[in-house]
Design a protein around this motif. Structure first.
Motif, short mmCIF file in Angstrom:
data_model
loop_
_atom_site.label_atom_id
_atom_site.label_comp_id
_atom_site.label_asym_id
_atom_site.label_seq_id
_atom_site.Cartn_x
_atom_site.Cartn_y
_atom_site.Cartn_z
N ALA A 249 0.83 -1.20 0.00
CA ALA A 249 0.00 0.00 0.00
C ALA A 249 0.87 1.25 0.00
O ALA A 249 0.59 2.22 -0.72
N SER A 250 1.89 1.21 0.80
CA SER A 250 2.77 2.37 0.92
C SER A 250 3.41 2.71 -0.43
O SER A 250 3.47 3.87 -0.84
N ALA A 251 3.84 1.67 -1.13
CA ALA A 251 4.46 1.89 -2.43
C ALA A 251 3.44 2.40 -3.43
O ALA A 251 3.76 3.22 -4.29
N GLN A 252 2.21 1.91 -3.29
CA GLN A 252 1.16 2.40 -4.20
C GLN A 252 0.94 3.89 -4.01
O GLN A 252 0.82 4.65 -4.97
N GLU A 253 0.90 4.29 -2.72
CA GLU A 253 0.76 5.73 -2.45
C GLU A 253 1.96 6.49 -2.98
O GLU A 253 1.84 7.59 -3.52
N GLY A 254 3.11 5.86 -2.83
CA GLY A 254 4.34 6.46 -3.34
C GLY A 254 4.24 6.70 -4.83
O GLY A 254 4.63 7.74 -5.33
N GLN A 255 3.69 5.70 -5.53
CA GLN A 255 3.55 5.85 -6.98
C GLN A 255 2.66 7.04 -7.32
O GLN A 255 2.96 7.82 -8.22
N LYS A 256 1.57 7.20 -6.53
CA LYS A 256 0.67 8.32 -6.77
C LYS A 256 1.40 9.65 -6.54
O LYS A 256 1.31 10.58 -7.34
N LEU A 257 2.13 9.68 -5.41
CA LEU A 257 2.89 10.91 -5.09
C LEU A 257 3.91 11.21 -6.18
O LEU A 257 4.15 12.37 -6.54
N PHE A 258 4.51 10.14 -6.70
CA PHE A 258 5.52 10.28 -7.74
C PHE A 258 4.91 10.96 -8.97
O PHE A 258 5.54 11.82 -9.59
#
Lengths: 351, 617
Positions: A249-258
């Protein structure tokens, strides 16, 4: 003459071997232990010229020592006036002709090697990689394979890989001492060189031309893997889906932030060629962050929060919205899971 | 005009005397003081570099500041320390060695000095005005054309102004040596130091215009929006490299040839023998000077000129080793069979021989193009050029200072301190730079602000830094020596070393007119010729008569000040056009002074025969 030279060469080989055995530098960085064709050609030339030059130095030192021992002013001879010799034709001819011969001994292999290292007759049938030097990172674009990456250059062993070097800003110089000598990346024209690594391994590369504050931090790696592994890596890189959803989940959010923070505006993922910042396709597999820093989450977070502190003068600083530590941590999670291939620096043996 | 020699007193008068002087011996003092000061500044910068590199990943100085230090270290040492000190030596010695009363253009001589000084001051003013240049002493485009701030602008204008001074000095000495030799001093009777200065002056004449042009192009790129070196505007950055090295390579010989001359003088004097193979030495000097112009691209083997160009320049470069080798062996044979006195001046010369042999041989190694792909821009190159420039030029300067100090100042430097200086500096030098050959091949590029831990570079860098401290200590001992010698009362005869050339035939320090009567030169080493025939002095070539002398002038100082002011104007007009005022004011002052110089008759004055006789008692 020949016998003398042979002896000196043997002496030098022995002493250079000693240097190597005693650990003359880090083995994947030093030019003393060639792991590739260019480095080997250069080292051979270094050995020939050094042997000749050590011979010259020895001759000079022998005469010099004799002079100092024999002709220093002695007690009771303060007023001695030596014979005022004008010169000696024969001697002067000797020390004109012998150096010329010695220089020919160096010049012939020099010219041969220089042309050898510039040979581009096989360029068409080999792997061609466009290398672009940037302040302060390296971009690699594989011509036929149509893949893009940066900082870590993957090549197959025992294969001539042609590099077409160019710079996007100031002059840089591409140098992997243990594989090959250097070649400048100029902004106006393309320079071609080839590299060939004998053994699998991770070789350290450096920028050798002053290019700004972080000149000394513009490191990269050449990762030599077996031809089969190389093929595998190319396939894996080709098949990357830039949009793929991360697992956590954290990486998914990271992708969005990216995406939201327009990181993607400068950094490409996948083989899209246009990018002003490093291509991040296989970022999770990289050996270093920004070429020189430890590759772990903490460093990436620090980097995202304040890149200028870690690499002064870099072009990322100030070109994206300010991130909170939490956001940075999520982006780091996203970046770290970008591992499209099983073929990593570990496959090539440790760093 | 008055002939009475007035003795003004007070510090103001003393200062005024030096600011307006056109006497080559006083200009020599000025060059030595200014060059010495810049040498200390450049040395301080070197120490900062070595302290930063004492351990891996050090943060003693910041990255940007480090690039400023390394740029200023190189620029200062080459342009503001080594060359001016050599100019000081040639001003002090050459007219005396050729039996001349003055240089050909005394006014120009003074102008050359002040231009150098104000150029140097302008360059160093950058430290206090927002940052020094940071693109390396080679100022490669586009790094130099895109470098933010005004650092590189200071580099351009500082070097332009001081380079003009150097060019004037070169022309002046060329004419002096051609025209003003004493009767009987044929070319093949000129002392070797004079010969090397002659060739050096020719090199300056041909090399400096390349720098002037290059700097102007760079100036237009940075200040007026032209694109000579900007590829996006059809320019080419490699052109700068060519222009720079067409100047820069001969520059190396401009530095080293004069000290070859120094060593030739020192070794023959203290071995009590005439120079072995004088003719060969002269031809070797000329040949080195000539070849020096043909090999600039060996600095550019990795630029991508192609194997044909690289091979040609490789072989041409190797060719220089032949005349240089001739010199080394001729020096050795000069010492051979001699009666060698080992004093401070001689120690530097003896230290030079093996050191320069190493520097020269690594030079041949660097010439092997395909091997240079590994050496280039690495610490191997740093080691090589310090072996040549410190082991050659700086050793030579120290030898010359110890040798000619009594002639210039009438005092002999302390021998004990002199030897201590040598040993500290010599040991420190080899500690610092020998290891750098290996560091280079172990993968350490030059101009690195930090090196990373665990790359096998730690020990080498540590040793190197320790060596630098020894060198600094040696320099400090030399300063102590200079100061303690100058406060001492001491009288030195005209010829303390039992010398061979003309400068030793007159009192130390010489009268301001040098020679009461021009000497008659009857062979190589003219004073020695007279001595072997039992005379103590030179045979005069003319009867005692009036001597014509040039007047002092403040104009050179004023002109240089004008250019200095205009320099700031050029630099800052980019930000604010009102700075153009400074350009107009500065150029107005400079051109005004030139106008005054042009229209005002300045015929000089005569020292009358009677006064000369009185002086002689």
């Amino acid at each position: 003459m020949k016998g003398w030279m042979g002896k000196f060469r043997a002496l030098f080989l022995f002493s250079s071997l000693l240097l190597v055995l005693s650990g003359c530098g880090k083995e994947n960085l030093t030019a003393f232990v060639p792991e590739g064709y260019g480095a080997e050609v250069s080292l051979n030339l270094i050995i020939i010229s050094l042997a000749v030059m050590i011979f010259v130095i020895l001759v000079v030192m022998i005469v010099y020592t004799m002079v100092l021992v024999k002709f220093r002013k002695k007690k009771g001879q303060e007023d001695f006036i030596p014979k005022q010799t004008e010169g000696n034709k024969a001697l002067e001819v000797i020390w004109t002709v012998i150096p010329i011969i010695l220089l020919i001994i160096i010049a012939v292999p020099t010219v041969t090697a220089t042309f050898d290292l510039a040979d581009d007759s096989k360029a068409k049938d080999s792997i061609n990689i466009n290398v672009t030097g940037n302040q302060y990172w390296w971009h690699f674009s594989y011509n036929k394979e149509e893949i893009q990456t940066s900082q870590d250059l993957y090549i197959p062993t025992d294969t001539r890989v042609y590099l077409n070097l160019k710079s996007s800003d100031v002059i840089h110089s591409f140098w992997v001492p243990s594989i090959s000598g250097k070649m400048d990346a100029n902004p106006e024209n393309e320079n071609t060189m080839y590299i060939e690594a004998y053994e699998e391994g991770v070789y350290w590369g450096k920028c050798a031309e002053l290019c700004g504050p972080s000149h000394s931090l513009m490191d990269f790696k050449v990762i030599a893997v077996s031809p089969e592994e190389y093929e595998q890596w190319v396939q894996d890189m080709k098949n990357v889906d830039p949009e793929a959803q991360p697992e956590t989940a954290s990486a998914q959010e990271g992708q969005k932030l990216f995406q939201e923070n327009s990181c993607i505006g400068c950094h490409a993922i996948g083989s899209s060629p246009a990018a002003v910042g490093p291509n991040l396709t296989n970022f999770g597999d990289r050996t270093r962050v920004a070429g020189v820093l430890d590759h772990d989450k903490e460093t990436i977070v620090n980097w995202l929060l304040n890149p200028d502190e870690l690499k002064p003068g870099n072009k990322m600083a100030g070109n994206y919205p300010k991130l909170s530590e939490e956001e940075a941590s999520k982006i780091a999670d996203y970046l770290l899971q970008l591992q499209p291939s099983e073929i990593t620096p570990e496959s090539a043996g440790n760093e | 005009m008055s002939t009475a020699v007035t003795h003004k007193k007070g510090f103001g008068a003393f200062l005024w005397d030096y600011i307006t002087t056109v006497d080559h011996k006083k200009i020599a003092h000025l060059y030595l003081i200014a060059g010495g000061l810049f040498f200390l500044i450049g040395g301080l910068e070197a120490m900062l570099i070595r302290i930063q590199l004492i351990k891996p990943a050090n943060d003693f100085v910041s990255a940007g500041f480090y690039n400023e230090i390394l740029t200023m270290h190189g620029t200062t040492m080459i342009f503001l320390a080594a060359m001016p000190i050599i100019f000081g030596l040639m001003n002090a010695v050459v007219p005396l060695q050729i039996g001349a009363r003055d240089v050909a253009f005394p006014f120009l001589n003074s102008l050359g000095f002040w231009l150098f000084l104000f150029g140097g001051l302008l360059l160093n003013a950058s430290w206090f005005l927002g940052g020094a240049p940071d693109a390396g002493w080679t100022a490669y485009a586009p790094l130099s054309t895109t470098s933010p701030g005004h650092g590189v602008d200071f580099y351009i204008l500082g070097l332009q102004i001081s380079g003009a001074g150097t060019l004037m000095g070169g022309i002046n000495f060329l004419v002096t040596i051609i025209n003003m030799r004493a009767p009987g001093m044929t070319y093949m009777r000129m002392p070797l130091f004079t010969w090397t200065i002659f060739v050096t002056s020719v090199l300056i004449l041909f090399a400096f215009p390349a720098l002037t042009v290059g700097l102007f192009l760079l100036m237009f790129d940075r200040m007026f929006g032209s694109g000579f070196f900007d590829p996006t505007m059809g320019g080419n950055s490699v052109i700068w490299e060519h222009l720079f090295w067409i100047f820069g390579h001969p520059e190396v010989y401009i530095l080293i040839l004069p000290v070859f001359g120094v060593f030739s003088e020192v070794m023959s004097t203290f071995a009590k023998k005439r120079l072995f193979g004088y003719t060969a030495m002269v031809f070797a000097t000329v040949l080195i000077g000539f070849l020096g112009f043909m090999v600039w691209a060996h600095h550019m083997f990795t630029v991508g000129l192609g194997p044909a160009a690289n091979s040609i320049f490789a072989v041409a470069t190797m060719a220089i080793a032949v005349p240089t080798g001739i010199k080394i062996f001729n020096w050795l044979l000069t010492l051979w069979g001699g009666n060698i006195t080992v004093n401070s001046a001689m120690l530097w010369s003896l230290g030079f021989l093996p050191t320069f042999t190493i520097g020269g041989t690594t030079g041949v190694m660097l010439a092997a193009a395909a091997a240079d792909y590994q050496y280039h821009d690495s610490y191997f190159v740093v080691a090589h050029f310090h072996y040549v420039i410190v082991g050659g030029v700086v050793f030579g300067i120290f030898a010359a200072l110890h040798y000619w100090w009594p002639k210039m100042f009438g005092k002999i430097l302390n021998e004990k301190l002199g030897k201590l200086t040598f040993w500290l500096f010599f040991i420190g030098f080899h500690l610092t730079f020998f290891i750098q050959h290996f560091l280079g091949l172990m993968g350490m590029p030059r101009r690195y602000w930090v090196f990373l831990p665990d790359q096998g570079l730690d020990t080498g860098n540590l040793i190197s830094t320790i060596g630098a401290f020894f060198m600094a200590a040696g320099t400090i001992v030399f300063l102590i020596n200079v100061i303690s010698t100058s406060v001492k009362k001491q009288e030195v005869a005209g010829d303390p070393w039992d010398g061979r050339t003309l400068e030793w035939s007159i009192p130390s320090p010489p009268e301001h007119y040098n020679f009461k009567q021009l000497p008659l030169v009857r062979g190589l080493d003219p004073l020695w010729v007279e001595k072997t025939e039992g005379r103590k002095e030179m045979t005069p070539a003319e009867p005692l008569g009036d001597i014509h002398m040039p007047n002092n002038s403040i104009l050179p100082f004023v002109m240089s000040l004008g250019f200095f002011i205009a320099g700031f104007g050029f630099i800052y007009q980019v930000d604010d056009l009102s700075w153009l005022t400074a350009v107009f004011v500065g150029m107005g002052i400079a051109l005004g002074a030139m106008f005054v110089r042009s229209v005002k008759d300045d015929l000089g004055y005569h020292i009358h025969k009677e006064d000369l006789e009185k002086g002689a008692k």
